[in-house]
Design a protein around this motif. Structure first.
Motif, mmCIF file in Angstrom:
data_model
loop_
_atom_site.group_PDB
_atom_site.id
_atom_site.type_symbol
_atom_site.label_atom_id
_atom_site.label_comp_id
_atom_site.label_asym_id
_atom_site.label_seq_id
_atom_site.Cartn_x
_atom_site.Cartn_y
_atom_site.Cartn_z
ATOM 1 N N THR A 1 -2.506 0.933 -4.955
ATOM 2 C CA THR A 1 -1.336 -0.325 -4.015
ATOM 3 C C THR A 1 -0.432 -0.580 -5.086
ATOM 4 O OG1 THR A 1 -3.481 -0.917 -2.915
ATOM 5 C CG2 THR A 1 -2.179 -3.101 -3.354
ATOM 6 N N ASP B 1 0.873 -1.126 0.266
ATOM 7 C CA ASP B 1 -0.567 0.097 0.185
ATOM 8 C C ASP B 1 1.186 1.063 0.034
ATOM 9 O OD1 ASP B 1 -2.104 -1.112 0.036
ATOM 10 O OD2 ASP B 1 -2.498 -2.058 2.294
ATOM 11 N N GLN C 1 -8.540 -0.096 8.121
ATOM 12 C CA GLN C 1 -8.734 0.525 7.226
ATOM 13 C C GLN C 1 -7.626 -0.775 5.939
ATOM 14 O OE1 GLN C 1 -7.106 4.514 8.061
ATOM 15 N NE2 GLN C 1 -9.496 5.085 8.199
ATOM 16 N N ARG D 1 -9.203 -2.132 2.528
ATOM 17 C CA ARG D 1 -8.459 -1.487 1.167
ATOM 18 C C ARG D 1 -8.488 -3.305 0.288
ATOM 19 N NH1 ARG D 1 -5.507 1.722 3.641
ATOM 20 N NH2 ARG D 1 -4.036 0.634 3.951
ATOM 21 N N ARG E 1 -7.224 2.354 -4.927
ATOM 22 C CA ARG E 1 -8.176 1.897 -4.314
ATOM 23 C C ARG E 1 -9.555 2.301 -4.534
ATOM 24 N NH1 ARG E 1 -4.146 3.750 -0.077
ATOM 25 N NH2 ARG E 1 -2.798 2.236 -0.335
ATOM 26 N N ASP E 2 -9.139 3.740 -5.495
ATOM 27 C CA ASP E 2 -10.781 4.460 -5.807
ATOM 28 C C ASP E 2 -11.774 3.238 -7.258
ATOM 29 O OD1 ASP E 2 -9.736 7.240 -7.254
ATOM 30 O OD2 ASP E 2 -9.197 5.189 -7.209
ATOM 31 N N SER F 1 -17.100 -1.431 -5.160
ATOM 32 C CA SER F 1 -15.962 0.097 -5.385
ATOM 33 C C SER F 1 -16.716 0.900 -4.470
ATOM 34 C CB SER F 1 -15.603 0.315 -6.338
ATOM 35 O OG SER F 1 -16.433 0.359 -7.993
ATOM 36 N N THR G 1 -14.587 3.455 2.667
ATOM 37 C CA THR G 1 -14.007 2.834 2.502
ATOM 38 C C THR G 1 -14.407 3.191 4.327
ATOM 39 O OG1 THR G 1 -12.367 3.520 0.936
ATOM 40 C CG2 THR G 1 -11.469 3.703 3.451
ATOM 41 N N ARG H 1 -11.814 -5.274 -0.615
ATOM 42 C CA ARG H 1 -12.532 -4.523 -1.625
ATOM 43 C C ARG H 1 -11.236 -4.474 -3.595
ATOM 44 N NH1 ARG H 1 -12.188 0.926 -1.827
ATOM 45 N NH2 ARG H 1 -10.781 1.009 0.189
ATOM 46 N N THR H 2 -10.467 -5.226 -2.969
ATOM 47 C CA THR H 2 -9.174 -5.466 -4.700
ATOM 48 C C THR H 2 -9.315 -6.287 -4.344
ATOM 49 O OG1 THR H 2 -7.140 -5.109 -2.800
ATOM 50 C CG2 THR H 2 -7.912 -2.986 -4.106
#
Length: 642
Positions: A320, A314, A377, A381, A346-347, A353, A357, A384-385
């Motif tokens: 990332t 990260d 957090q 992340r 990440r966004d 997505s 967060t 979500r990925t």
């Protein structure tokens, strides 16, 4: 620890009694300038020696010294020695294991051997030490001098850093970062007054970092002004040999880099060595300057493992990085290789997505302290990925809870399966395979570090076909493991390679401020919402406890309380006895981490405070003060309590 016996008599490391050596210079001395004595100057040099001895005695009794009583570098070293609580009348050294096949040893050994051949008939010892003052090699052809050096533990495996032995040619050269000579009574410890020594630091030829020191030691009566010049010249020759070795590594790295750039097409390629970083144009465009430091730090650790592996880092910019690491070489204390980097943001990447967060505590993983929130957090992340990860931490710290809570935040109705490594067997592996083939959901593999080697290898084979899958519906896999103090088996290391990222889940004592939130949450769970609260004085006691069992231990403590009181207010007298073992005050997260570091160092050093201080880079006086301040118990022959 091997203390030097009082008096002139001593014993060799093998335990054989040896007489005090008589040498040609008994009763003679040299001046503070290091000049060799002659019959005409013997009275003068003896007077100089007496003056220095008197100055040392006055210093040890905290008396005022004249400005010209002793050389300024020696006085500065005496002050450092006293501040480190070095005993002036005994030698008490830690024995330290050191890697003998290091770049320094490989570069220095031929030069040391050549020089020793020239000194074969001289009463002088040539000594090579590392950057911590630990003796790596000692050569001398004089038996009387060898016996004396044995008695004062100036032998391989023992540290002659100033913090252990006070003023001496090895430790003082390292502290002063320059060639240094110490004669007779200028030594801080009285058992070294018969010796003279001259040391010169050895610096890395590119970075300038001090790697070690080369030292010449002889009887004080045999000393002369050429000693320090000889030591400095020898140090320069070793540095030249180090530079030549670095050149070979750089050629290997350059070859691998050019090959990777040619084959990589539009990939971002970096080459990383001990003192060199190269990157192609694509890497410069892709990786922001502020992202380069954390990227290189993580990749360098991976290259030291000595095998190809992939990791995920990260970055501060919000991206990332997926990094493929291929070592070009891996030797003791040195590593380098090629990195191929791709970035995701990440966004825009990953399932859900549109889901915000985590910025606050998870609904079922309570806590809002900085360390806990940062950990939550990071896990979010990776969910979500859809990046697989390892959650590492102590038992009861909330690793499985954190994985579950992250899943339920984004997919409340989604499928979660937890499989414990304690149940491993053919059916267990089949269930893992079924979960992966089914796709979607979250799979938590608990305590994978407890798997037998054969089972770890079998699990890696099951995971391997799925770990690089680009299917957006593939299962999110999380493995949990303890904070191990031992080296992983090859089978476990291969299994962990399936997970490109490891996140450390902090123990409760590192975010003890969250106890104030955990207590009412856990009480509500235990009482099914009944009206039971905790009095402020009882909560303060709970916050001052060290919680070695983490959140699980807190839960069990409150369970005992609830078994006796289901409503009302919990008072001090309601708390079980184990909660009365308190820290002297509520430690800040930083203080708690420092306290743990001291406990771990003491455990690694078998309770040896001097060795623990060395490993932590602090003086013995500092570690004694912090042990008292944090209330760390260090019973003899037993483990330390936190």
């Amino acid at each position: 620890m091997r203390p030097l016996p009082d008096g002139a008599q001593g014993a060799t490391p093998a335990g054989r009694p040896t007489p005090h050596p008589r040498h040609p210079g008994d009763g003679r001395d040299v001046s503070a300038t290091g000049s060799a004595p002659t019959p005409a100057t013997r009275t003068t040099t003896s007077a100089a020696a007496e003056r220095i001895a008197a100055a040392r005695d006055a210093f040890l009794h905290h008396e005022q010294l004249r400005e010209d009583a002793v050389r300024p570098p020696i006085l500065a070293s005496w002050i450092r020695s006293r501040d480190s609580d070095v005993a002036p009348d005994s030698i008490d050294l830690p024995e330290i294991d050191r890697e003998t096949d290091s770049p320094l040893m490989r570069a220095a050994t031929p030069i040391v051997s050549e020089l020793c051949d020239q000194f074969a008939t001289e009463p002088v010892s040539l000594i090579l030490c590392d950057g911590d003052g630990v003796v790596l090699d000692r050569r001398t052809g004089d038996s009387a001098l060898r016996q004396h050096l044995d008695r004062v533990w100036l032998v391989p495996g023992f540290s002659y850093a100033e913090q252990h032995v006070g003023t001496n040619g090895i430790g003082t050269a390292l502290e002063g970062r320059r060639p240094t000579e110490v004669f007779g009574h200028e030594h801080f410890v009285e058992h070294l007054e018969d010796l003279a020594c001259a040391g010169a630091p050895i610096r890395h030829p590119v970075t300038g970092k001090i790697l070690g020191v080369v030292d010449l030691t002889c009887w004080r009566s045999e000393a002369n002004a050429l000693m320090v010049a000889t030591a400095a010249t020898t140090a320069r020759r070793i540095e030249e040999a180090l530079l030549a070795a670095s050149g070979r590594h750089e050629l290997t790295l350059l070859h691998d880099y050019l090959t990777a750039v040619q084959r990589g097409g539009d990939s971002a390629v970096l080459a990383v060595g001990d003192d060199l970083v190269m990157m192609n144009d694509r890497a410069r465009e892709l990786i922001a300057p502020g992202d380069q430091v954390p990227l290189l730090a993580g990749a360098t650790d991976a290259l030291r493992a000595g095998r190809n592996r992939q990791l995920v880092v990260d970055l501060p910019s919000g991206a990332t990085a997926r990094v493929q690491c291929r070592p070009s070489w891996n030797e003791a204390g040195s590593a380098g290789g090629i990195l191929q980097v791709s970035l995701t943001h990440r966004d825009t990447v990953g399932r859900g997505s549109a889901t915000p967060t985590i910025t606050t505590a998870l609904p079922t993983a309570v806590g809002s302290g900085a360390l806990w929130t940062k950990c939550a957090q990071a896990v979010d992340r990776h969910f979500r990925t859809n990046e697989w990860l390892v959650l590492q931490g102590e038992h009861g710290s909330g690793r499985t809870t954190l994985a579950r809570a992250t899943h339920h935040l984004h997919s409340p109705a989604g499928h979660v399966r937890v499989l414990d490594a304690g149940d491993v067997g053919p059916r267990w592996l089949s269930e893992v395979s079924d979960e992966l083939e089914g796709g979607g959901g979250t799979l938590v593999l608990r305590e994978v570090d407890r798997l037998p080697p054969a089972a770890a290898a079998a699990l890696a084979d099951v995971l391997e076909p799925h770990r690089e899958s680009t299917d957006p519906e593939r299962a999110w896999v999380v493995a949990t493991r303890g904070s191990s103090r031992t080296t992983d088996s090859p089978e476990l290391a291969s299994l962990l390679d399936c997970f490109p990222r490891t996140i450390e889940v902090p123990p409760l004592r590192h975010h003890v401020e969250d106890v104030a939130e955990l207590v009412p949450y856990l009480l509500a769970r235990l009482t099914r919402g009944a009206d039971l609260t905790c009095a402020p004085e009882a909560l303060r006691v709970l916050m001052r406890h060290r919680w070695p069992g983490n959140v699980e231990q807190l839960y069990q403590v409150l369970r005992k309380v609830v078994s006796r009181r289901r409503t009302g207010v919990i008072r001090l007298e309601d708390l079980p006895p184990e909660t009365r073992v308190l820290a002297r005050r509520v430690l800040t997260p930083l203080e708690s981490i420092e306290c743990d570091a001291i406990v771990d160092a003491l455990l690694d050093a078998d309770g040896n405070k001097a060795e623990a201080a060395r490993r932590l880079g602090m003086s013995r006086a500092t570690i004694y003060r912090k042990i008292r301040g944090y209330g760390i118990a260090t019973p003899e022959g037993a483990g330390m309590s936190r």
